[in-house]
Design a protein around this motif. Structure first.
Motif, PDB file in Angstrom:
ATOM      1  N   ASP A   6       0.637  -1.237   0.050  1.00  0.00           N
ATOM      2  CA  ASP A   6       0.016   0.067  -0.024  1.00  0.00           C
ATOM      3  C   ASP A   6       0.837   1.291  -0.081  1.00  0.00           C
ATOM      4  N   LYS A  59       2.225   1.718  -3.370  1.00  0.00           N
ATOM      5  CA  LYS A  59       1.236   2.026  -4.215  1.00  0.00           C
ATOM      6  C   LYS A  59       1.011   3.729  -4.159  1.00  0.00           C
ATOM      7  N   SER A  60       1.163   4.068  -2.980  1.00  0.00           N
ATOM      8  CA  SER A  60       0.747   5.525  -2.648  1.00  0.00           C
ATOM      9  C   SER A  60       1.943   6.341  -3.396  1.00  0.00           C
ATOM     10  N   GLU A  61       2.952   5.903  -3.098  1.00  0.00           N
ATOM     11  CA  GLU A  61       4.100   6.571  -3.462  1.00  0.00           C
ATOM     12  C   GLU A  61       4.109   6.577  -5.291  1.00  0.00           C
ATOM     13  N   LEU A  62       3.930   5.406  -5.789  1.00  0.00           N
ATOM     14  CA  LEU A  62       3.708   5.396  -7.322  1.00  0.00           C
ATOM     15  C   LEU A  62       2.516   6.279  -7.644  1.00  0.00           C
ATOM     16  N   GLU A  63       1.476   6.458  -6.844  1.00  0.00           N
ATOM     17  CA  GLU A  63       0.384   7.455  -7.325  1.00  0.00           C
ATOM     18  C   GLU A  63       0.689   8.908  -7.080  1.00  0.00           C
ATOM     19  N   GLU A  64       1.607   9.155  -6.094  1.00  0.00           N
ATOM     20  CA  GLU A  64       2.233  10.470  -6.200  1.00  0.00           C
ATOM     21  C   GLU A  64       3.114  10.767  -7.075  1.00  0.00           C
ATOM     22  N   THR A  65       3.816   9.869  -7.561  1.00  0.00           N
ATOM     23  CA  THR A  65       4.897  10.103  -8.506  1.00  0.00           C
ATOM     24  C   THR A  65       3.900  10.136  -9.883  1.00  0.00           C
ATOM     25  N   ASN A  66       2.897   9.312 -10.092  1.00  0.00           N
ATOM     26  CA  ASN A  66       2.069   9.547 -11.313  1.00  0.00           C
ATOM     27  C   ASN A  66       1.523  10.916 -11.172  1.00  0.00           C
ATOM     28  N   ARG A  67       1.174  11.441 -10.272  1.00  0.00           N
ATOM     29  CA  ARG A  67       0.340  12.657  -9.982  1.00  0.00           C
ATOM     30  C   ARG A  67       1.155  13.927 -10.397  1.00  0.00           C
TER      31      ARG A  67
END
Length: 894
Positions: free
Chosen positions: A198, A201-209
């Motif tokens: 999790d 996943k949050s770090e990936l979502e932040e990078t994607n943002r």
């Protein structure tokens, strides 16, 4: 599972404990309910085995069930949650105590009720999430109570039965202890993996943002550049069309041809800009698809008419064929026209003289099939997968044969998919290419109103401005973006800009009064209410806003509150004007973010003083904000190295796109400059009463050309800083060339002093070195123009050249106002400028820096504010190795 680091392990342990508590409470209540139900049900066993005791045991079972029901309720209370570990020991102790009493009351060590103790151990261990300590404590509870029951019952008659029962209880307890231990370890590992998953996943979502934000920044940059070009280009085309209509009888055939050429190339340039803006709108999801009746035959006839002149100029045959079934369909005329025009002009561009282009439209089942084929040069098989990519070109070199920026086919693909269709391509090198577009087809009745099938006429004087602009943009679609590549025009100065004041008041007389008071020193914008003030504030970003307190639609307080809420306008100074002068009103105005408050009637001198002070303060804050933004950006880049790689790729894409656009812009600019020269000579033939208006229109056209030319010059130099091979360049010759370029700027205004060593030569590229000197001299000339000289002093620029070891040193110094110390370390950064909006893009010194480093040189600045400014250039005085020059060029491109 690899060991976790201590800080991370503590974080996971805390999260695990919190999660376990919630699950433990749920399972505890479930176990309590099951025990509550099965304890009374055990009375059937009592009646069968010990009928004499069943009534007594049944009462005890009911009491135990009641206690378990109480524990079921207690565990959800604050007290129960604080003592949850104690309740975990107490709950299994209740049935254990009851079973032990029943063993004591019946046959002691021979009693079959010892099996109930095994059930307590197994059932509670499966439902309750025991730790290792909990398991040991519960096991000891059961073992001790069983031994006490057997001891107090009396002598043990059957040693074998006692040992049997004790053995099974002991083995069951050991299995429960070890099972709980390993089960807890497994649960923790599973939770740790899920927790890390999790977190990742949050770090990936932040990078994607952040990647999405960077892509949005890129799109906004493209949109800003496009709008910056679109405005002067529209202002150029407007006066040009006025010339073509109002003075058409005053020109001969040659002049008419020049005007038509200028107009056509301006339209081509406008089409390129519109295509780029369409891509940005589609990316932002702001483009809608219409479904309106379209007469296919008339539509195709209009397209054929639009491209006929281009085909005739290239000696290419154009054929069209329309399926008889297709009379009228529901479609988006503008989008369909853009798709077909891009495909047709693309086919014409790549079809040699004597070839043919064919447009075929069919209805296949429920699909509208558009087929555009040509007998051109074809496309290599390796390039087919990329032809619909944005800004992609098969030949991206600066000497390519076919011009373009790689927008047309990308637009075709994205528009087709937006309309629910698909596009495919087949091609054979040397034989031709076929594009097939499939779209949903819906037939409809023929419209009663006749449709326009060809180009719209030029807007007349009676047309409204919005209708003229819509007409202009649509006519631009009919011009193919095919132009020859020419040299770039020299840079030009941009006009200055005064501070802007926005006045919002519903009283026309008050607006007129304020405008008359401020007009001498500021550019004044007017708004009739708060809503209009919000729109103009967002569109023009004034330096200060005057808001009346009482206005229709939205009053001054609400408008001020909304301005402070928006990011664009939150820092603009605001003065509230009102006829109410009570303290409560002043407090309300200042509380919502107003910078100042003036009660009517007020002194114009006081108003002028407050406006001046607030504007100066705003400028200081804006400069400080820019520095803070730059510092924040630098810190973010250091922390996030992966974002730097993405930014490098984005800048590379920008360079490729800018290079394509620059090539497309140069030709219409040269046509325009040639036309202006001829038109000025033709103006002598006009009647004296027409010359003033004629000259004014030509001046408007020339101003638009200068703005576009300046943008092109900076973008081209910025994207190609190291172009051109190295050579030994005579410094004196380069300095003379630069001074000749700027002769109109300095002669009679600035005194030039040269002190150059004889036969001084450096390793560089002559054109690039001249470009650097022109930029530095132009900056000095601009700076000198801003400084007032008195006491016999004159504006002077010193140019010195000497050799120091293996380096050639060139110094350009002026006695202007100098550079402020706080910005001295930023002047070579791309897009950094201290000039007002409209006076420069902040690329000149960055271009000089990159050019010099491309040839192994350096540039530095030294300044005394208010006295002078000196730029020092150092370059090798002998040829540098080719591999070093290539390495420098590659580093700059990165």
């Amino acid at each position: 599972m690899p060991e976790l680091q201590a800080p991370i392990s503590n974080e996971i342990q805390q999260a695990f404990s919190k999660n376990e508590l919630a699950v433990w409470v749920r399972n505890f209540r479930t176990a309590s309910l099951l025990a509550f139900l099965f304890m009374p049900a055990g009375a059937t066993l009592d009646r069968a085995v010990y009928p004499n005791y069943w009534r007594e045991f049944f009462a005890l079972r009911l009491a135990c069930s009641g206690t378990l029901l109480f524990l079921w309720w207690l565990v959800k209370t604050p007290i129960g949650l604080r003592c949850y570990r104690f309740l975990g020991w107490l709950m299994p102790a209740m049935p254990t105590a009851l079973m032990s009493y029943m063993i004591y009351a019946t046959d002691g060590s021979d009693s079959p009720y010892y099996a109930g103790l095994n059930l307590v151990l197994l059932g509670a261990a499966m439902l309750l999430r025991w730790t290792l300590l909990d398991s040991i404590i519960i096991f000891l509870e059961v073992l001790v109570m069983y031994l006490l029951a057997c001891f107090f019952h009396g002598p043990i008659h059957s040693q074998g039965m006692f040992f049997n029962n004790l053995y099974f209880i002991f083995v069951t307890g050991v299995f429960v202890i070890f099972g709980s231990y390993f089960y807890n370890q497994l649960r923790f590992r599973e939770f740790a993996f899920r927790f890390e998953l999790d977190k990742n996943k949050s770090e990936l979502e932040e990078t994607n943002r952040k990647l999405v934000e960077l892509d949005q920044i890129k799109s906004r940059f493209f949109a800003n550049i496009s709008h910056e070009m679109r405005t002067p280009l529209t202002l150029l085309l407007g006066p040009l069309e006025t010339l073509m209509q109002r003075f058409k009888d005053s020109f001969d055939e040659h002049s008419h041809d020049l005007l038509a050429t200028m107009h056509a190339n301006g339209m081509r340039l406008l089409k390129l800009i519109n295509d780029l803006l369409d891509l940005i709108r589609m990316e932002a999801g702001r483009m809608d698809i219409k479904h309106e009746p379209l007469v296919v035959g008339a539509f195709i006839k209009g397209l054929a008419s639009a491209i006929r002149q281009v085909a005739l100029n290239k000696h290419v045959t154009v054929e069209t064929e329309v399926d008889p079934q297709l009379t009228a369909i529901l479609a988006d005329r503008d989008r369909l026209e853009k798709i077909l025009l891009n495909l047709l002009f693309n086919a014409l561009k790549f079809t040699p003289e004597g070839g043919s282009v064919r447009l075929q439209i069919e209805k296949q089942k429920n699909e509208l099939v558009l087929i555009v084929s040509d007998t051109g040069i074809g496309i290599a098989e390796k390039n087919l997968p990329f032809i619909f990519d944005r800004f992609w070109q098969a030949d991206s070199s600066s000497r390519r044969k076919y011009a373009g920026v790689g927008i047309g086919l990308a637009l075709v693909k994205e528009l087709t998919e937006m309309m629910g269709g698909s596009v495919k391509v087949k091609s054979t090198e040397g034989k031709g290419t076929t594009f097939t577009v499939r779209l949903p087809c819906e037939l409809c009745a023929m419209p009663a109103k006749p449709q326009i099938s060809g180009p719209l006429p030029a807007g007349g004087a009676a047309e409204a401005s919005d209708e003229w602009l819509a007409n202009l943009y649509r006519r631009a679609e009919l011009f193919p973006a095919v132009t020859a590549i020419r040299g770039k025009a020299p840079p030009a100065n941009l006009a200055g800009r005064r501070a802007v004041v926005l006045v919002a008041d519903d009283e026309p007389d008050m607006r007129r009064y304020l405008k008359s008071e401020l007009d001498a020193d500021y550019d004044v914008l007017e708004a009739e209410d708060g809503l209009e003030a919000l729109d103009k504030a967002a569109g023009f970003l004034p330096d200060i806003i005057l808001l009346d307190m009482m206005m229709p639609q939205m009053d001054g307080l609400d408008a001020c509150r909304e301005l402070r809420r928006r990011e664009q306008t939150m820092n603009i100074p605001i003065i509230l004007l009102t006829a109410r002068a009570d303290e409560e009103t002043k407090f309300d105005a200042l509380e919502i973010g107003a910078n100042d408050f003036l009660a009517k009637p007020f002194s114009s001198t006081e108003l002028q003083a407050r406006i001046k002070n607030l504007i100066e303060s705003h400028h200081y804050q804006r400069n400080l904000s820019k520095q803070n933004v730059a510092l924040t950006s630098a810190i973010e880049q250091i922390k996030e190295t992966e974002m730097q790689l993405v930014q490098s790729e984005k800048l590379a894409s920008l360079g490729r796109m800018s290079a394509g656009i620059i090539h497309e812009i140069n030709n219409p600019l040269n046509y325009t400059l040639t036309g202006l020269f001829s038109l000025r000579n033709k103006g002598k033939l006009l009647a004296p009463d027409q010359r003033a208006e004629y000259d004014e229109i030509l001046n408007d056209v020339e101003e638009g050309v200068k703005r576009v030319r300046n943008i092109v010059s900076d973008l081209r130099a910025f994207t190609h800083p190291g172009g051109g091979g190295g050579e030994m360049v005579d410094v004196g010759d380069a300095v003379d060339a630069a001074l000749r370029f700027l002769a109109g700027e300095w002669k009679g205004k600035v005194h030039i002093e040269k002190d150059l060593a004889a036969h001084l030569a450096v390793w560089a590229n002559r054109n690039k070195l001249v470009h650097v000197l022109v930029n530095l001299l132009q900056n000095s000339i601009d700076a000198l123009a801003e400084k007032n000289f008195s006491g016999g002093a004159q504006r002077t620029i010193w140019i010195e050249g000497r050799t120091e070891g293996d380096r050639g040193v060139i110094v350009v110094r002026d006695n202007g106002p100098g550079i402020a110390p706080q910005v001295a370390d930023k002047i070579f950064d791309p897009f950094f400028t201290t000039k007002d909006v409209g006076k420069g893009m902040g690329l000149g010194l960055s271009i000089c820096y990159r050019i010099l480093h491309g040839y192994g040189g350096t540039i530095s600045v030294k300044s005394e504010p208010g006295k002078n400014c000196q730029f020092t250039l150092e370059l090798p005085v002998k040829e540098i190795p080719a591999e070093m020059e290539e390495q420098n060029g590659q580093l700059l491109r990165l």
